[in-house]
Scaffold this motif. Structure first.
Motif, PDB file in Angstrom:
ATOM      1  N   UNK A  73       0.793  -1.223   0.000  1.00 38.75           N
ATOM      2  CA  UNK A  73       0.000   0.000   0.000  1.00 38.75           C
ATOM      3  C   UNK A  73       0.832   1.283   0.000  1.00 38.75           C
ATOM      4  N   UNK A  74       2.016   1.259   0.559  1.00 36.16           N
ATOM      5  CA  UNK A  74       2.811   2.480   0.658  1.00 36.16           C
ATOM      6  C   UNK A  74       4.293   2.126   0.567  1.00 36.16           C
ATOM      7  N   UNK A  75       5.062   3.032  -0.002  1.00 34.45           N
ATOM      8  CA  UNK A  75       6.498   2.824  -0.085  1.00 34.45           C
ATOM      9  C   UNK A  75       7.181   3.601   1.017  1.00 34.45           C
ATOM     10  N   UNK A  76       7.992   2.917   1.787  1.00 30.08           N
ATOM     11  CA  UNK A  76       8.757   3.565   2.848  1.00 30.08           C
ATOM     12  C   UNK A  76      10.224   3.570   2.449  1.00 30.08           C
ATOM     13  N   UNK A  77      11.037   4.180   3.266  1.00 28.68           N
ATOM     14  CA  UNK A  77      12.462   4.203   3.001  1.00 28.68           C
ATOM     15  C   UNK A  77      13.056   2.801   3.012  1.00 28.68           C
ATOM     16  N   UNK A  78      12.563   1.980   3.908  1.00 39.67           N
ATOM     17  CA  UNK A  78      13.053   0.602   3.996  1.00 39.67           C
ATOM     18  C   UNK A  78      12.727  -0.177   2.727  1.00 39.67           C
ATOM     19  N   UNK A  79      11.515  -0.009   2.226  1.00 41.24           N
ATOM     20  CA  UNK A  79      11.113  -0.705   1.000  1.00 41.24           C
ATOM     21  C   UNK A  79      11.958  -0.220  -0.177  1.00 41.24           C
ATOM     22  N   UNK A  80      12.203   1.064  -0.261  1.00 37.23           N
ATOM     23  CA  UNK A  80      13.031   1.605  -1.332  1.00 37.23           C
ATOM     24  C   UNK A  80      14.451   1.064  -1.234  1.00 37.23           C
ATOM     25  N   UNK A  81      14.996   0.991  -0.025  1.00 41.60           N
ATOM     26  CA  UNK A  81      16.337   0.444   0.179  1.00 41.60           C
ATOM     27  C   UNK A  81      16.395  -1.022  -0.249  1.00 41.60           C
ATOM     28  N   UNK A  82      15.383  -1.800   0.109  1.00 42.63           N
ATOM     29  CA  UNK A  82      15.341  -3.206  -0.299  1.00 42.63           C
ATOM     30  C   UNK A  82      15.207  -3.339  -1.812  1.00 42.63           C
ATOM     31  N   UNK A  83      14.431  -2.452  -2.444  1.00 42.54           N
ATOM     32  CA  UNK A  83      14.307  -2.454  -3.906  1.00 42.54           C
ATOM     33  C   UNK A  83      15.658  -2.220  -4.563  1.00 42.54           C
ATOM     34  N   UNK A  84      16.393  -1.236  -4.053  1.00 44.02           N
ATOM     35  CA  UNK A  84      17.703  -0.926  -4.619  1.00 44.02           C
ATOM     36  C   UNK A  84      18.650  -2.115  -4.432  1.00 44.02           C
ATOM     37  N   UNK A  85      18.596  -2.783  -3.283  1.00 47.29           N
ATOM     38  CA  UNK A  85      19.417  -3.964  -3.060  1.00 47.29           C
ATOM     39  C   UNK A  85      19.099  -5.079  -4.042  1.00 47.29           C
ATOM     40  N   UNK A  86      17.804  -5.314  -4.273  1.00 49.16           N
ATOM     41  CA  UNK A  86      17.394  -6.342  -5.239  1.00 49.16           C
ATOM     42  C   UNK A  86      17.875  -5.989  -6.634  1.00 49.16           C
ATOM     43  N   UNK A  87      17.714  -4.731  -7.032  1.00 46.96           N
ATOM     44  CA  UNK A  87      18.135  -4.319  -8.365  1.00 46.96           C
ATOM     45  C   UNK A  87      19.653  -4.414  -8.519  1.00 46.96           C
ATOM     46  N   UNK A  88      20.393  -4.164  -7.441  1.00 49.33           N
ATOM     47  CA  UNK A  88      21.841  -4.327  -7.490  1.00 49.33           C
ATOM     48  C   UNK A  88      22.204  -5.785  -7.742  1.00 49.33           C
ATOM     49  N   UNK A  89      21.524  -6.701  -7.073  1.00 48.40           N
ATOM     50  CA  UNK A  89      21.789  -8.132  -7.294  1.00 48.40           C
ATOM     51  C   UNK A  89      21.461  -8.547  -8.723  1.00 48.40           C
ATOM     52  N   UNK A  90      20.362  -8.045  -9.248  1.00 52.10           N
ATOM     53  CA  UNK A  90      19.990  -8.380 -10.633  1.00 52.10           C
ATOM     54  C   UNK A  90      21.023  -7.799 -11.606  1.00 52.10           C
ATOM     55  N   UNK A  91      21.425  -6.563 -11.369  1.00 54.04           N
ATOM     56  CA  UNK A  91      22.410  -5.935 -12.256  1.00 54.04           C
ATOM     57  C   UNK A  91      23.764  -6.641 -12.172  1.00 54.04           C
ATOM     58  N   UNK A  92      24.119  -7.152 -10.994  1.00 58.24           N
ATOM     59  CA  UNK A  92      25.386  -7.875 -10.858  1.00 58.24           C
ATOM     60  C   UNK A  92      25.343  -9.222 -11.571  1.00 58.24           C
ATOM     61  N   UNK A  93      24.166  -9.749 -11.844  1.00 57.94           N
ATOM     62  CA  UNK A  93      24.076 -11.017 -12.567  1.00 57.94           C
ATOM     63  C   UNK A  93      24.382 -10.842 -14.054  1.00 57.94           C
ATOM     64  N   UNK A  94      24.358  -9.613 -14.546  1.00 56.52           N
ATOM     65  CA  UNK A  94      24.622  -9.366 -15.967  1.00 56.52           C
ATOM     66  C   UNK A  94      26.044  -9.756 -16.350  1.00 56.52           C
ATOM     67  N   UNK A  95      27.104  -9.287 -15.648  1.00 57.51           N
ATOM     68  CA  UNK A  95      28.457  -9.699 -16.067  1.00 57.51           C
ATOM     69  C   UNK A  95      28.704 -11.194 -15.904  1.00 57.51           C
ATOM     70  N   UNK A  96      28.031 -11.838 -14.969  1.00 56.46           N
ATOM     71  CA  UNK A  96      28.232 -13.271 -14.762  1.00 56.46           C
ATOM     72  C   UNK A  96      27.781 -14.064 -15.975  1.00 56.46           C
ATOM     73  N   UNK A  97      26.826 -13.567 -16.717  1.00 60.35           N
ATOM     74  CA  UNK A  97      26.323 -14.278 -17.890  1.00 60.35           C
ATOM     75  C   UNK A  97      27.333 -14.278 -19.041  1.00 60.35           C
ATOM     76  N   UNK A  98      28.202 -13.297 -19.070  1.00 60.04           N
ATOM     77  CA  UNK A  98      29.145 -13.201 -20.180  1.00 60.04           C
ATOM     78  C   UNK A  98      30.289 -14.189 -20.048  1.00 60.04           C
ATOM     79  N   UNK A  99      30.492 -14.769 -18.862  1.00 62.67           N
ATOM     80  CA  UNK A  99      31.603 -15.697 -18.636  1.00 62.67           C
ATOM     81  C   UNK A  99      31.341 -17.034 -19.273  1.00 62.67           C
TER      82      UNK A  99
END
Length: 99
Positions: A73-99
């Motif tokens: 229902x609402x976005x808090x700072x904690x939810x935004x921080x967790x979103x950024x953490x998830x997106x960082x993990x997804x973005x870090x999976x990009x270079x792993x695919x090239x190996x």
């Protein structure tokens, strides 16, 4: 500008960014699969299986993410921080695919 009726609300920018990062991750993975063909025929199957595994993990994560974000229902700072953490993990999976 029209008012939205019912329970619909405009998508927050973090959700749009998440869709972009998930989409780019999947696209780069498939381009890397095509751009770097294996040298031996046997290894072709391992590349395809690795891509399929990564694809299913990312799609599952995206489906869970969109389900939770649509019900949140609402976005808090904690939810935004967790979103950024998830997106960082997804973005870090990009270079792993090239190996």
């Amino acid at each position: 500008m029209q008012q939205q009726t019912g329970g619909a609300h405009p998508r927050p920018r973090i959700e749009t960014l998440a869709d972009l990062i998930f989409g780019l991750s999947l696209s780069i993975g498939s381009i890397a699969l095509i751009a770097n063909p294996p040298k031996k025929h046997r290894r072709d199957h391992t590349h395809i299986l690795a891509f399929a595994y990564t694809f299913f993990v990312l799609i599952t994560a995206w489906l869970i993410y969109t389900t939770y974000m649509s019900a949140l229902p609402i976005e808090t700072r904690t939810v935004t921080f967790l979103n950024v953490g998830l997106l960082l993990l997804v973005a870090m999976s990009i270079p792993a695919k090239r190996c």
